[in-house]
Scaffold this motif. Structure first.
Motif, PDB file in Angstrom:
ATOM      1  N   SER A 124       4.144  -1.636 -14.213  1.00  0.00           N
ATOM      2  CA  SER A 124       4.182  -2.724 -13.361  1.00  0.00           C
ATOM      3  C   SER A 124       3.124  -3.057 -12.332  1.00  0.00           C
ATOM      4  O   SER A 124       3.138  -4.000 -11.882  1.00  0.00           O
ATOM      5  CB  SER A 124       5.768  -2.303 -12.494  1.00  0.00           C
ATOM      6  N   LEU A 125       2.419  -2.024 -11.979  1.00  0.00           N
ATOM      7  CA  LEU A 125       1.155  -2.148 -11.112  1.00  0.00           C
ATOM      8  C   LEU A 125      -0.024  -2.199 -12.099  1.00  0.00           C
ATOM      9  O   LEU A 125      -1.051  -2.110 -11.346  1.00  0.00           O
ATOM     10  CB  LEU A 125       1.062  -1.059 -10.352  1.00  0.00           C
ATOM     11  N   ASP A 166      -1.921  -4.765 -12.746  1.00  0.00           N
ATOM     12  CA  ASP A 166      -2.663  -6.038 -12.488  1.00  0.00           C
ATOM     13  C   ASP A 166      -3.154  -5.506 -11.099  1.00  0.00           C
ATOM     14  O   ASP A 166      -4.385  -6.071 -10.765  1.00  0.00           O
ATOM     15  CB  ASP A 166      -1.824  -7.300 -12.513  1.00  0.00           C
ATOM     16  N   VAL A 167      -2.564  -4.591 -10.564  1.00  0.00           N
ATOM     17  CA  VAL A 167      -3.243  -4.263  -9.233  1.00  0.00           C
ATOM     18  C   VAL A 167      -4.395  -3.378  -9.381  1.00  0.00           C
ATOM     19  O   VAL A 167      -5.401  -3.347  -8.829  1.00  0.00           O
ATOM     20  CB  VAL A 167      -2.120  -3.396  -8.339  1.00  0.00           C
ATOM     21  N   GLN A 182      -0.528  -6.646   0.751  1.00  0.00           N
ATOM     22  CA  GLN A 182      -0.012  -7.126  -0.572  1.00  0.00           C
ATOM     23  C   GLN A 182       0.220  -5.869  -1.759  1.00  0.00           C
ATOM     24  O   GLN A 182       0.971  -5.640  -2.373  1.00  0.00           O
ATOM     25  CB  GLN A 182      -0.829  -8.209  -1.202  1.00  0.00           C
ATOM     26  N   VAL A 183      -1.046  -5.036  -1.327  1.00  0.00           N
ATOM     27  CA  VAL A 183      -1.076  -4.046  -2.562  1.00  0.00           C
ATOM     28  C   VAL A 183       0.257  -2.849  -1.994  1.00  0.00           C
ATOM     29  O   VAL A 183       0.845  -2.254  -2.983  1.00  0.00           O
ATOM     30  CB  VAL A 183      -2.398  -3.243  -2.453  1.00  0.00           C
ATOM     31  N   GLY A 241       7.434  -1.966  -3.622  1.00  0.00           N
ATOM     32  CA  GLY A 241       8.472  -2.515  -4.686  1.00  0.00           C
ATOM     33  C   GLY A 241       8.557  -2.115  -5.984  1.00  0.00           C
ATOM     34  O   GLY A 241       9.719  -2.097  -6.285  1.00  0.00           O
ATOM     35  N   ALA A 242       7.463  -1.468  -6.464  1.00  0.00           N
ATOM     36  CA  ALA A 242       7.653  -0.880  -7.806  1.00  0.00           C
ATOM     37  C   ALA A 242       8.436   0.405  -7.838  1.00  0.00           C
ATOM     38  O   ALA A 242       9.285   0.779  -8.752  1.00  0.00           O
ATOM     39  CB  ALA A 242       6.004  -0.628  -8.398  1.00  0.00           C
ATOM     40  N   THR A 265      11.871  -0.166  -7.550  1.00  0.00           N
ATOM     41  CA  THR A 265      12.801  -0.432  -8.484  1.00  0.00           C
ATOM     42  C   THR A 265      12.927   0.619  -9.602  1.00  0.00           C
ATOM     43  O   THR A 265      13.734   0.430 -10.451  1.00  0.00           O
ATOM     44  CB  THR A 265      11.815  -1.481  -9.392  1.00  0.00           C
ATOM     45  N   ASP A 284       2.978  -3.638  -0.427  1.00  0.00           N
ATOM     46  CA  ASP A 284       4.152  -4.192  -0.705  1.00  0.00           C
ATOM     47  C   ASP A 284       4.505  -4.110  -2.217  1.00  0.00           C
ATOM     48  O   ASP A 284       5.730  -3.744  -2.769  1.00  0.00           O
ATOM     49  CB  ASP A 284       4.375  -5.580  -0.391  1.00  0.00           C
ATOM     50  N   ARG A 285       3.455  -4.322  -3.076  1.00  0.00           N
ATOM     51  CA  ARG A 285       3.605  -4.248  -4.630  1.00  0.00           C
ATOM     52  C   ARG A 285       3.936  -2.709  -5.014  1.00  0.00           C
ATOM     53  O   ARG A 285       4.889  -2.646  -5.791  1.00  0.00           O
ATOM     54  CB  ARG A 285       2.400  -4.703  -5.246  1.00  0.00           C
ATOM     55  N   VAL A 286       3.219  -2.030  -4.499  1.00  0.00           N
ATOM     56  CA  VAL A 286       3.524  -0.503  -4.814  1.00  0.00           C
ATOM     57  C   VAL A 286       4.901  -0.004  -4.331  1.00  0.00           C
ATOM     58  O   VAL A 286       6.013   0.635  -4.883  1.00  0.00           O
ATOM     59  CB  VAL A 286       2.552   0.640  -3.931  1.00  0.00           C
TER      60      VAL A 286
END
Length: 182
Positions: free
Chosen positions: A162-163, A165-166, A104-105, A111-112, A115, A107-109
């Motif tokens: 964007s990250l 919260d991570v 999940q981390v 994805g960020a 973008t 994917d978030r990175v």
């Protein structure tokens, strides 16, 4: 004398040895394993064809990244701007919860980073992931060093937002989850 060096097996091996690094950089730019493989291979092929143009052998790596960047730009000109992102399968070598959280981390990175505008994405991957100096990145991308610094600053700021919260997730989450499993 340099022509003899470029024709040597050792020089060809040095170019071929750069393939994994070129692949990782291409993957960071395009987020597509097959395309990244094609781009890395194309960069190596062009590097071998144009080996005589390399004036300083110690600049081989940045020279190959510049070729890779040109291949990437050529691809973007030929393609539509939106292409679907293929899901990547990660090997499961630990417990499923840990792998899932890590995934999940990641994917978030990714994805960020995806973008970010293309110019910022290229600069942040070259500087932060590959470790090139600003001057080298400016040379690879053929842009002024001030542009490199401003794109990098904007990219880092956008990723921080964007990250956010991570970063705030406690590192003990994984350990807590493991205790519950046992």
């Amino acid at each position: 004398m340099f022509d003899r060096i470029t024709l040597s097996k050792q020089f060809k091996k040095r170019i071929a040895d750069e393939r994994p690094r070129l692949y990782r950089m291409a993957y960071a730019w395009c987020c597509d394993p097959a395309l990244a493989d094609d781009l890395a291979q194309e960069a190596i092929a062009k590097g071998l064809q144009k080996a005589g143009q390399l004036r300083e052998a110690e600049r081989l790596q940045s020279w190959l990244y510049a070729i890779l960047h040109n291949c990437w730009r050529t691809h973007l000109r030929r393609q539509r701007p939106d292409q679907p992102l293929d899901e990547e399968a990660f090997p499961c070598d630990e417990c499923p919860e840990t792998v899932n959280q890590r995934q999940q981390v990641v994917d978030r990175v990714r994805g960020a980073i995806k973008t970010l505008p293309l110019g910022q994405r290229e600069v942040i991957t070259l500087v932060d992931l590959k470790g090139f100096a600003y001057a080298e990145v400016a040379q690879i991308l053929d842009i002024p060093i001030g542009t490199v610094m401003s794109r990098l600053s904007r990219a880092r700021q956008a990723l921080l937002v964007s990250l956010a919260d991570v970063q705030q997730q406690p590192q003990t989450t994984i350990r807590t989850s493991l205790r519950r499993v046992k």
